[in-house]
Design a protein around this motif. Structure first.
Motif, PDB file in Angstrom:
ATOM      1  N   LEU A 102     -45.971 -19.483 -39.160  1.00 40.41           N
ATOM      2  CA  LEU A 102     -45.719 -17.743 -39.373  1.00 40.41           C
ATOM      3  C   LEU A 102     -46.597 -17.266 -40.422  1.00 40.41           C
ATOM      4  O   LEU A 102     -46.695 -17.674 -41.595  1.00 40.41           O
ATOM      5  CB  LEU A 102     -44.337 -17.218 -40.046  1.00 40.41           C
ATOM      6  N   ASN A 107     -49.729 -11.325 -35.948  1.00 39.63           N
ATOM      7  CA  ASN A 107     -48.635 -10.676 -35.190  1.00 39.63           C
ATOM      8  C   ASN A 107     -48.302 -11.754 -34.198  1.00 39.63           C
ATOM      9  O   ASN A 107     -49.166 -12.127 -33.304  1.00 39.63           O
ATOM     10  CB  ASN A 107     -48.819  -9.253 -34.558  1.00 39.63           C
ATOM     11  N   GLU A 166     -40.504 -11.333 -36.971  1.00 36.19           N
ATOM     12  CA  GLU A 166     -41.270 -12.492 -36.952  1.00 36.19           C
ATOM     13  C   GLU A 166     -40.891 -13.536 -37.399  1.00 36.19           C
ATOM     14  O   GLU A 166     -40.944 -14.723 -36.721  1.00 36.19           O
ATOM     15  CB  GLU A 166     -42.683 -12.271 -37.796  1.00 36.19           C
TER      16      GLU A 166
END
Length: 338
Positions: A102, A107, A166
Protein backbone atom coordinates in the motif's frame (compact mmCIF):
# COMPACT_ATOMS: atom_id res chain seq x y z
CA UNK A 1 13.22 -19.21 8.63
CA UNK A 2 12.40 -15.50 8.89
CA UNK A 3 9.33 -14.14 7.07
CA UNK A 4 11.46 -11.55 5.26
CA UNK A 5 15.17 -11.93 4.56
CA UNK A 6 17.38 -9.52 2.60
CA UNK A 7 21.09 -10.14 2.08
CA UNK A 8 23.28 -7.62 0.26
CA UNK A 9 20.27 -6.26 -1.61
CA UNK A 10 21.46 -3.61 -4.08
CA UNK A 11 19.78 -1.48 -6.73
CA UNK A 12 21.77 0.77 -9.06
CA UNK A 13 20.08 3.19 -11.46
CA UNK A 14 21.93 4.46 -14.53
CA UNK A 15 20.89 7.86 -15.86
CA UNK A 16 22.04 9.39 -19.14
CA UNK A 17 24.21 12.46 -18.60
CA UNK A 18 23.57 14.71 -21.57
CA UNK A 19 25.86 17.61 -22.39
CA UNK A 20 24.20 20.89 -23.30
CA UNK A 21 23.66 22.13 -26.85
CA UNK A 22 23.53 20.50 -30.27
CA UNK A 23 27.13 19.34 -30.00
CA UNK A 24 26.34 17.57 -26.74
CA UNK A 25 23.38 15.84 -28.36
CA UNK A 26 25.50 14.62 -31.26
CA UNK A 27 28.22 13.35 -28.91
CA UNK A 28 25.54 11.48 -27.00
CA UNK A 29 24.64 9.55 -30.15
CA UNK A 30 28.18 8.20 -30.39
CA UNK A 31 29.32 7.82 -26.79
CA UNK A 32 26.97 8.28 -23.91
CA UNK A 33 28.00 9.09 -20.38
CA UNK A 34 26.00 7.78 -17.46
CA UNK A 35 25.69 8.62 -13.79
CA UNK A 36 25.09 5.78 -11.37
CA UNK A 37 22.88 6.14 -8.31
CA UNK A 38 22.91 3.39 -5.69
CA UNK A 39 19.34 3.60 -4.41
CA UNK A 40 19.94 0.53 -2.24
CA UNK A 41 23.47 -0.47 -1.27
CA UNK A 42 24.13 -3.85 0.37
CA UNK A 43 20.89 -3.84 2.39
CA UNK A 44 20.77 -6.73 4.86
CA UNK A 45 18.12 -7.49 7.49
CA UNK A 46 15.53 -10.07 8.52
CA UNK A 47 12.02 -9.77 9.96
CA UNK A 48 10.20 -12.46 11.91
CA UNK A 49 6.55 -13.49 11.80
CA UNK A 50 4.23 -10.96 13.45
CA UNK A 51 6.75 -8.11 13.65
CA UNK A 52 5.70 -4.53 12.89
CA UNK A 53 8.89 -2.73 11.87
CA UNK A 54 9.40 0.96 11.14
CA UNK A 55 11.51 1.66 8.05
CA UNK A 56 12.87 5.19 8.34
CA UNK A 57 14.99 7.52 6.25
CA UNK A 58 14.95 10.95 4.62
CA UNK A 59 13.51 11.52 1.15
CA UNK A 60 15.58 9.66 -1.42
CA UNK A 61 17.14 7.35 1.18
CA UNK A 62 16.03 4.18 -0.65
CA UNK A 63 13.01 3.10 1.43
CA UNK A 64 10.53 2.78 -1.44
CA UNK A 65 13.14 1.10 -3.65
CA UNK A 66 13.70 -1.61 -1.03
CA UNK A 67 9.95 -2.15 -0.58
CA UNK A 68 9.47 -2.42 -4.34
CA UNK A 69 12.22 -5.04 -4.59
CA UNK A 70 10.70 -7.02 -1.72
CA UNK A 71 7.34 -6.78 -3.49
CA UNK A 72 8.76 -7.98 -6.79
CA UNK A 73 8.11 -4.70 -8.64
CA UNK A 74 11.83 -4.12 -9.17
CA UNK A 75 14.65 -6.51 -9.98
CA UNK A 76 17.76 -5.88 -7.86
CA UNK A 77 21.18 -5.18 -9.32
CA UNK A 78 22.69 -7.53 -6.76
CA UNK A 79 22.02 -9.46 -3.58
CA UNK A 80 19.27 -11.82 -2.52
CA UNK A 81 15.90 -11.60 -0.79
CA UNK A 82 13.15 -13.96 0.27
CA UNK A 83 9.62 -13.16 1.36
CA UNK A 84 7.77 -16.11 2.92
CA UNK A 85 10.35 -18.34 1.27
CA UNK A 86 9.77 -16.90 -2.23
CA UNK A 87 12.15 -14.84 -4.35
CA UNK A 88 10.02 -11.69 -4.87
CA UNK A 89 11.07 -10.77 -8.41
CA UNK A 90 10.15 -14.25 -9.67
CA UNK A 91 6.56 -13.01 -9.14
CA UNK A 92 5.04 -16.40 -8.35
CA UNK A 93 1.29 -16.39 -7.85
CA UNK A 94 1.68 -18.20 -4.52
CA UNK A 95 3.58 -15.21 -3.16
CA UNK A 96 1.30 -12.58 -4.71
CA UNK A 97 -1.61 -14.05 -2.77
CA UNK A 98 0.25 -13.66 0.53
CA UNK A 99 1.50 -10.06 0.51
CA UNK A 100 0.15 -6.57 -0.10
CA UNK A 101 1.79 -3.23 -0.89
CA UNK A 102 0.00 0.00 0.00
CA UNK A 103 1.55 3.27 -1.16
CA UNK A 104 0.02 6.43 0.26
CA UNK A 105 0.71 8.40 -2.92
CA UNK A 106 -0.69 5.78 -5.32
CA UNK A 107 -4.31 4.80 -5.92
CA UNK A 108 -5.23 1.12 -6.06
CA UNK A 109 -8.99 1.66 -6.29
CA UNK A 110 -10.91 2.54 -9.46
CA UNK A 111 -11.53 6.29 -9.34
CA UNK A 112 -14.96 6.30 -11.05
CA UNK A 113 -16.46 3.29 -9.29
CA UNK A 114 -18.06 3.03 -5.85
CA UNK A 115 -15.67 1.62 -3.27
CA UNK A 116 -17.74 -1.57 -2.95
CA UNK A 117 -17.44 -2.31 -6.68
CA UNK A 118 -13.68 -1.63 -6.67
CA UNK A 119 -13.33 -4.12 -3.83
CA UNK A 120 -15.49 -6.58 -5.76
CA UNK A 121 -13.03 -6.38 -8.65
CA UNK A 122 -10.20 -7.27 -6.28
CA UNK A 123 -12.28 -10.15 -4.97
CA UNK A 124 -12.52 -11.53 -8.48
CA UNK A 125 -8.79 -11.03 -9.10
CA UNK A 126 -7.87 -12.98 -5.96
CA UNK A 127 -10.69 -15.51 -6.48
CA UNK A 128 -12.00 -14.99 -2.94
CA UNK A 129 -15.15 -16.82 -1.89
CA UNK A 130 -18.08 -14.36 -1.71
CA UNK A 131 -19.08 -15.36 1.79
CA UNK A 132 -15.52 -14.94 3.03
CA UNK A 133 -15.25 -11.64 1.14
CA UNK A 134 -18.37 -10.21 2.78
CA UNK A 135 -17.15 -11.25 6.23
CA UNK A 136 -13.68 -9.73 5.77
CA UNK A 137 -14.91 -6.48 4.19
CA UNK A 138 -17.63 -6.13 6.82
CA UNK A 139 -15.13 -6.57 9.65
CA UNK A 140 -12.57 -4.18 8.16
CA UNK A 141 -15.13 -1.49 7.30
CA UNK A 142 -16.48 -1.67 10.85
CA UNK A 143 -13.01 -1.33 12.36
CA UNK A 144 -12.30 1.65 10.11
CA UNK A 145 -15.80 3.12 10.53
CA UNK A 146 -16.59 3.45 6.81
CA UNK A 147 -19.64 1.17 6.50
CA UNK A 148 -21.76 4.08 5.24
CA UNK A 149 -19.23 5.00 2.53
CA UNK A 150 -19.07 1.69 0.69
CA UNK A 151 -21.38 2.82 -2.14
CA UNK A 152 -19.80 6.26 -2.61
CA UNK A 153 -17.67 6.93 -5.71
CA UNK A 154 -13.99 6.71 -4.80
CA UNK A 155 -13.33 10.16 -6.31
CA UNK A 156 -15.99 11.63 -3.99
CA UNK A 157 -14.42 10.24 -0.80
CA UNK A 158 -12.29 12.43 1.44
CA UNK A 159 -8.57 11.65 1.55
CA UNK A 160 -8.93 9.92 4.92
CA UNK A 161 -11.91 7.84 3.76
CA UNK A 162 -10.11 6.86 0.56
CA UNK A 163 -7.03 5.75 2.49
CA UNK A 164 -9.21 3.57 4.71
CA UNK A 165 -10.72 1.98 1.59
CA UNK A 166 -7.20 1.42 0.23
CA UNK A 167 -6.35 -0.42 3.46
CA UNK A 168 -9.42 -2.62 3.06
CA UNK A 169 -8.42 -3.30 -0.55
CA UNK A 170 -4.91 -4.31 0.56
CA UNK A 171 -6.22 -6.69 3.22
CA UNK A 172 -9.24 -8.41 1.65
CA UNK A 173 -7.13 -11.42 0.62
CA UNK A 174 -5.76 -11.64 4.20
CA UNK A 175 -2.06 -11.36 3.36
CA UNK A 176 0.68 -12.57 5.70
CA UNK A 177 3.00 -9.67 4.77
CA UNK A 178 2.02 -6.02 4.45
CA UNK A 179 4.26 -3.25 3.08
CA UNK A 180 3.02 0.25 3.95
CA UNK A 181 4.67 3.22 2.26
CA UNK A 182 3.47 6.50 3.86
CA UNK A 183 -0.08 5.28 4.62
CA UNK A 184 -1.00 8.42 6.61
CA UNK A 185 0.50 11.05 4.30
CA UNK A 186 -1.77 14.07 3.96
CA UNK A 187 -4.33 12.84 6.49
CA UNK A 188 -5.70 15.02 9.28
CA UNK A 189 -4.79 14.12 12.86
CA UNK A 190 -8.10 12.33 13.51
CA UNK A 191 -7.72 10.10 10.43
CA UNK A 192 -4.07 9.44 11.25
CA UNK A 193 -4.99 8.29 14.74
CA UNK A 194 -7.76 6.05 13.43
CA UNK A 195 -5.47 4.41 10.85
CA UNK A 196 -2.75 3.89 13.47
CA UNK A 197 -5.19 2.28 15.88
CA UNK A 198 -6.49 0.02 13.13
CA UNK A 199 -2.98 -1.11 12.15
CA UNK A 200 -2.07 -1.80 15.79
CA UNK A 201 -5.19 -3.91 16.41
CA UNK A 202 -4.95 -5.72 13.08
CA UNK A 203 -1.30 -6.61 13.65
CA UNK A 204 -2.05 -7.93 17.13
CA UNK A 205 -5.02 -10.01 16.00
CA UNK A 206 -3.56 -11.46 12.80
CA UNK A 207 0.20 -11.50 13.57
CA UNK A 208 0.82 -10.09 10.11
CA UNK A 209 4.37 -9.05 9.19
CA UNK A 210 4.32 -5.30 8.56
CA UNK A 211 6.97 -2.91 7.25
CA UNK A 212 5.94 0.71 7.71
CA UNK A 213 7.59 3.80 6.25
CA UNK A 214 6.39 7.17 7.47
CA UNK A 215 7.64 10.73 7.93
CA UNK A 216 5.25 11.11 10.87
CA UNK A 217 7.22 9.96 13.90
CA UNK A 218 4.02 9.51 15.88
CA UNK A 219 3.13 6.63 13.52
CA UNK A 220 6.44 4.96 14.34
CA UNK A 221 6.39 5.67 18.08
CA UNK A 222 2.87 4.30 18.56
CA UNK A 223 3.23 1.21 16.36
CA UNK A 224 6.84 0.04 16.14
CA UNK A 225 9.15 -1.37 18.78
CA UNK A 226 11.88 -1.97 16.19
CA UNK A 227 13.12 0.41 13.52
CA UNK A 228 15.46 0.10 10.57
CA UNK A 229 17.05 3.38 9.45
CA UNK A 230 18.40 3.75 5.92
CA UNK A 231 20.20 6.70 4.33
CA UNK A 232 21.86 6.98 0.91
CA UNK A 233 20.89 3.36 0.30
CA UNK A 234 22.74 1.98 3.36
CA UNK A 235 21.32 0.72 6.63
CA UNK A 236 23.08 2.30 9.59
CA UNK A 237 20.72 1.33 12.43
CA UNK A 238 18.56 -1.72 13.14
CA UNK A 239 17.20 -2.16 16.63
CA UNK A 240 14.73 -1.02 19.30
CA UNK A 241 13.27 2.45 18.89
CA UNK A 242 14.37 3.42 22.42
CA UNK A 243 17.99 2.57 21.58
CA UNK A 244 18.12 5.43 19.05
CA UNK A 245 18.17 7.95 21.88
CA UNK A 246 20.86 6.07 23.81
CA UNK A 247 23.05 5.71 20.74
CA UNK A 248 22.60 8.97 18.86
CA UNK A 249 21.38 11.60 21.33
CA UNK A 250 24.18 13.75 22.70
CA UNK A 251 22.02 15.91 24.97
CA UNK A 252 19.18 15.96 27.47
CA UNK A 253 16.50 18.53 28.28
CA UNK A 254 16.72 20.14 31.74
CA UNK A 255 13.52 21.94 32.81
CA UNK A 256 13.52 24.30 35.80
CA UNK A 257 10.83 26.27 37.60
CA UNK A 258 11.80 29.16 39.94
CA UNK A 259 10.32 30.70 43.07
CA UNK A 260 10.49 34.16 41.54
CA UNK A 261 11.38 35.85 38.28
CA UNK A 262 14.85 34.75 37.16
CA UNK A 263 16.12 37.46 34.85
CA UNK A 264 19.54 36.14 33.89
CA UNK A 265 21.42 34.68 30.95
CA UNK A 266 20.94 30.90 31.02
CA UNK A 267 22.87 30.32 27.80
CA UNK A 268 26.03 29.82 29.89
CA UNK A 269 24.49 26.58 31.19
CA UNK A 270 23.31 25.20 27.85
CA UNK A 271 21.20 25.90 24.78
CA UNK A 272 18.01 27.70 25.77
CA UNK A 273 15.06 25.86 24.24
CA UNK A 274 12.26 27.81 25.92
CA UNK A 275 12.15 30.49 28.59
CA UNK A 276 9.49 32.34 30.60
CA UNK A 277 9.94 34.73 33.56
CA UNK A 278 9.68 31.81 36.03
CA UNK A 279 10.89 28.79 34.04
CA UNK A 280 13.46 27.68 31.48
CA UNK A 281 14.24 24.63 29.35
CA UNK A 282 17.87 23.94 28.49
CA UNK A 283 19.48 21.47 26.12
CA UNK A 284 22.56 20.22 27.95
CA UNK A 285 25.25 17.74 26.77
CA UNK A 286 24.68 14.35 28.43
CA UNK A 287 28.12 14.34 30.07
CA UNK A 288 27.47 17.71 31.73
CA UNK A 289 23.93 17.20 33.02
CA UNK A 290 24.90 16.41 36.62
CA UNK A 291 27.34 19.33 36.91
CA UNK A 292 24.95 21.75 35.21
CA UNK A 293 22.09 20.80 37.55
CA UNK A 294 24.37 21.35 40.55
CA UNK A 295 25.38 24.82 39.31
CA UNK A 296 21.76 25.80 38.63
CA UNK A 297 20.63 24.71 42.10
CA UNK A 298 23.46 26.70 43.68
CA UNK A 299 22.82 29.88 41.68
CA UNK A 300 19.01 29.97 41.39
CA UNK A 301 16.02 29.54 43.69
CA UNK A 302 14.65 26.43 42.04
CA UNK A 303 11.28 24.96 43.07
CA UNK A 304 11.23 22.13 40.52
CA UNK A 305 13.78 20.47 38.26
CA UNK A 306 13.21 17.76 35.65
CA UNK A 307 15.63 15.99 33.32
CA UNK A 308 14.27 14.32 30.17
CA UNK A 309 15.58 12.67 27.04
CA UNK A 310 15.22 14.51 23.74
CA UNK A 311 12.11 13.52 21.76
CA UNK A 312 13.01 10.68 19.40
CA UNK A 313 11.69 12.75 16.46
CA UNK A 314 14.26 15.48 17.15
CA UNK A 315 17.08 12.95 17.56
CA UNK A 316 16.29 11.39 14.18
CA UNK A 317 15.92 14.80 12.51
CA UNK A 318 19.33 15.85 13.83
CA UNK A 319 20.80 12.51 12.82
CA UNK A 320 19.61 12.85 9.22
CA UNK A 321 20.88 16.43 9.11
CA UNK A 322 24.32 15.39 10.35
CA UNK A 323 24.56 12.53 7.85
CA UNK A 324 23.52 14.82 4.98
CA UNK A 325 26.18 17.35 5.99
CA UNK A 326 28.79 14.62 6.21
CA UNK A 327 27.78 13.26 2.82
CA UNK A 328 28.11 16.70 1.24
CA UNK A 329 31.51 17.13 2.89
CA UNK A 330 32.65 13.74 1.55
CA UNK A 331 31.49 14.69 -1.93
CA UNK A 332 33.34 18.00 -1.78
CA UNK A 333 36.50 16.21 -0.63
CA UNK A 334 36.25 13.70 -3.48
CA UNK A 335 35.85 16.53 -6.00
CA UNK A 336 38.84 18.37 -4.53
CA UNK A 337 40.98 15.25 -4.81
CA UNK A 338 39.84 14.47 -8.35
Amino acid sequence: MSAIEAAGLTKVYRTYKKESGLRGSLKGLIRRKYDETRAADDVTFSIEEGELVGFLGPNGAGKTTVLKMLSGLLNPSGGQARVLGFVPWERKNEMKRQFALLMGQKNALWWDLPAQESLELNRAIYAIDRRRFRKVVGGLSELLEVQDKMNVMVRELSLGERMKMELISALIHEPRVLFLDEPTIGLDVVSQKRVREFLRVYNQDHKIVTMLTSHYMQDIEELCHRVIIIDHGKIFFDGPLDAIIDRFSGAKIVSLTFEETAARDFSVFGEVVEQTPVSVQLKVPRAKVTETCRQLLENCKVTDINVQELPVEEVIRQLFGERTTLSHADAAERMANA
